[in-house]
Design a protein around this motif. Sequence first.
Motif, PDB file in Angstrom:
ATOM      1  N   ASP A 203      52.765  30.027 102.256  1.00  0.00           N
ATOM      2  CA  ASP A 203      53.548  30.339 101.063  1.00  0.00           C
ATOM      3  C   ASP A 203      54.981  29.847 101.288  1.00  0.00           C
ATOM      4  O   ASP A 203      55.426  29.690 102.439  1.00  0.00           O
ATOM      5  N   ALA A 204      55.705  29.621 100.183  1.00  0.00           N
ATOM      6  CA  ALA A 204      57.019  28.980 100.276  1.00  0.00           C
ATOM      7  C   ALA A 204      58.016  29.823 101.072  1.00  0.00           C
ATOM      8  O   ALA A 204      58.845  29.292 101.822  1.00  0.00           O
ATOM      9  N   SER A 205      57.946  31.125 100.931  1.00  0.00           N
ATOM     10  CA  SER A 205      58.902  31.980 101.642  1.00  0.00           C
ATOM     11  C   SER A 205      58.679  31.898 103.149  1.00  0.00           C
ATOM     12  O   SER A 205      59.618  31.664 103.924  1.00  0.00           O
ATOM     13  N   THR A 206      57.414  32.066 103.558  1.00  0.00           N
ATOM     14  CA  THR A 206      57.134  32.038 104.993  1.00  0.00           C
ATOM     15  C   THR A 206      57.451  30.654 105.563  1.00  0.00           C
ATOM     16  O   THR A 206      58.023  30.541 106.653  1.00  0.00           O
ATOM     17  N   ALA A 207      57.116  29.597 104.796  1.00  0.00           N
ATOM     18  CA  ALA A 207      57.403  28.237 105.262  1.00  0.00           C
ATOM     19  C   ALA A 207      58.909  28.030 105.411  1.00  0.00           C
ATOM     20  O   ALA A 207      59.386  27.460 106.403  1.00  0.00           O
ATOM     21  N   GLY A 208      59.678  28.535 104.437  1.00  0.00           N
ATOM     22  CA  GLY A 208      61.136  28.384 104.480  1.00  0.00           C
ATOM     23  C   GLY A 208      61.734  29.116 105.676  1.00  0.00           C
ATOM     24  O   GLY A 208      62.610  28.595 106.385  1.00  0.00           O
ATOM     25  N   LEU A 209      61.268  30.327 105.902  1.00  0.00           N
ATOM     26  CA  LEU A 209      61.788  31.112 107.029  1.00  0.00           C
ATOM     27  C   LEU A 209      61.413  30.462 108.356  1.00  0.00           C
ATOM     28  O   LEU A 209      62.217  30.411 109.292  1.00  0.00           O
ATOM     29  N   LEU A 210      60.176  29.957 108.419  1.00  0.00           N
ATOM     30  CA  LEU A 210      59.707  29.295 109.642  1.00  0.00           C
ATOM     31  C   LEU A 210      60.623  28.095 109.962  1.00  0.00           C
ATOM     32  O   LEU A 210      61.068  27.916 111.108  1.00  0.00           O
ATOM     33  N   ALA A 211      60.917  27.313 108.928  1.00  0.00           N
ATOM     34  CA  ALA A 211      61.765  26.133 109.128  1.00  0.00           C
ATOM     35  C   ALA A 211      63.146  26.548 109.625  1.00  0.00           C
ATOM     36  O   ALA A 211      63.710  25.943 110.535  1.00  0.00           O
ATOM     37  N   ARG A 212      63.700  27.609 109.036  1.00  0.00           N
ATOM     38  CA  ARG A 212      65.035  28.071 109.451  1.00  0.00           C
ATOM     39  C   ARG A 212      65.017  28.561 110.897  1.00  0.00           C
ATOM     40  O   ARG A 212      65.953  28.319 111.657  1.00  0.00           O
ATOM     41  N   LEU A 213      63.953  29.281 111.250  1.00  0.00           N
ATOM     42  CA  LEU A 213      63.879  29.820 112.612  1.00  0.00           C
ATOM     43  C   LEU A 213      63.775  28.695 113.640  1.00  0.00           C
ATOM     44  O   LEU A 213      64.215  28.836 114.774  1.00  0.00           O
ATOM     45  N   ARG A 214      63.183  27.578 113.230  1.00  0.00           N
ATOM     46  CA  ARG A 214      62.994  26.468 114.176  1.00  0.00           C
ATOM     47  C   ARG A 214      64.176  25.499 114.175  1.00  0.00           C
ATOM     48  O   ARG A 214      64.256  24.640 115.040  1.00  0.00           O
ATOM     49  N   ALA A 215      65.057  25.655 113.187  1.00  0.00           N
ATOM     50  CA  ALA A 215      66.133  24.654 113.031  1.00  0.00           C
ATOM     51  C   ALA A 215      67.070  24.706 114.232  1.00  0.00           C
ATOM     52  O   ALA A 215      67.348  25.768 114.763  1.00  0.00           O
TER      53      ALA A 215
END
Length: 527
Positions: free
Chosen positions: A515-527
């Motif tokens: 889902d877009a929220s989990t994907a967005g958070l995942l990307a931020r956590l990995r940035a």
Amino acid sequence: MTLRCDKTEAWAALAGHYQAHGRDFDLREAFGRDPGRFAGLSFDAPEVFADLSKNLLDTATLHFLLDLARECDLEARRDALLAGAIANPTEGRAVLHTALRAPPGLGPFSEQVQQVLGDMLSYAEQVRFDAAFTDIVNIGIGGSDLGPQMVVAALDAYTGPLRRLHFVSNVDGHDIAPLLRALDPRKTLFIVASKTFTTQETMANAHAARDWFLSHGGAHIGHHFVASTTNVQAAAAFGITRCFGFWDWVGGRYSLWSAIGLPIAIAVGAEHFRELLAGAHAMDQHFATAPLARNLPVLLGLLDVWYRNFHGFASRSVAPYHQGLRRLPAYLQQLEMESNGKRVDVAGAPLPYGTSPVVWGEPGTNGQHAYFQMLHQGTDVTPVEFIAVRHASHTLAEQHRMLLANCLAQSQALMLGKTSAQAAAEAAPAAAACAPDVLAQHRSFPGNRPSTTLLLDALTPRALGALIALYEHRVYTSGAIWGINSFDQWGVELGKALCGALLPRLQSGDASGLDASTAGLLARLRA
Ligand code: F6P
């Protein structure tokens, strides 16, 4: 077949009674009308005295609630539970934590229980007097942490030639890492406490402890690591040779009486551990045999139903006026909310009424300086449960009197309140920048807010055992009335499974299908 609680005559009677008397019930008037109210609504159970008189009920309410218990076959179900029926059908298990505290020769599985208990207690005594261990670390979570941790804190006055006892539970490395920095591997004993020996958090911490142990010169894993578990094979694969076992009929949140109690036994010794069991057993007997109308766990469970389903109160605050009981609210959160936080009945049908309330709290008097404002003047009514202990185990007598006075004052203030006229008659603070009638409104208290007070004579192992068993049976009572399975916990599984799927994505960054929220958070956590 047992009727669902909301289909009983008693439920309808309670609904009518609530409309006619419950909604507008006034505690102050009730005490004015009935000088015998305290005597009539206070109850003695083993080691615990309970004052229910500051609750929004009268003898008619109790009468209907007891009818509800009868119509829901509470006694027959209780008897079946205690006799070892499959009370947890979704896992096909009996529920027999009561067997763990039955005296030798009594109750189901006595031989096995006494065997493990004896082994566990003699090992605990050995560790207790083994000066080579300066630090004991319990690694476990949920029922493999909260019960032992709460009891060790509560029985601080009974801890003998003290080893330092630590509890590590969180998968967050901030829990175990600072502890390991302070330990000496040659002088540390790790207890891996896990019913299943598969729980992610516990296994991660156990591996971190073992890696640290081996990389810091530790030798003899078999001497420095022991396990309390039903999964002896997995413990052996980990390298643990000394295991204290228990059985699938002991639920995690009901397991402090089993081998999971090892840190308690190390802290307070075998004799006091047996006292803890004896206190619980006395409460078991009370629950099994006292008439419903004097049966304290039953009465408290019924009161919970009255508040949750008729008054609509969604939470209950627990205020232990004893610093030793500071972990009791956390322990009760698991006991009550993991047991009764269910939305379908035993047959899988969705329920049209509320089940577990939110249980929360802090020790008195700390809570008074935090959220008691809301309890006294907020828009929601939250029943409060005060727990007071007559005798302290320290010598600061005046401070103990202050503590008890605070406890009494809070339940009194909740009940009595203060009218705006009373508030107006008080001297206003010099700096107040509002009109006197506005100020009086802010300084008034509605009162009529319910509370229960539980009194113990002293926080002994026996009294604590009885108190915990009281809570266990109370939770069973409300769960039985609601027709739910209080002994499974499927609600924790989905998150575990999703975590298993997300863990590799944190490494790889693969967000496909998320889902877009989990994907967005995942990307931020990995940035
Ligand atoms: O949170 C779910 C749960 O299964 C609890 O019921 C239990 O107390 C806890 O995890 C720990 O389980 P285990 O003792 O198997 O590690």
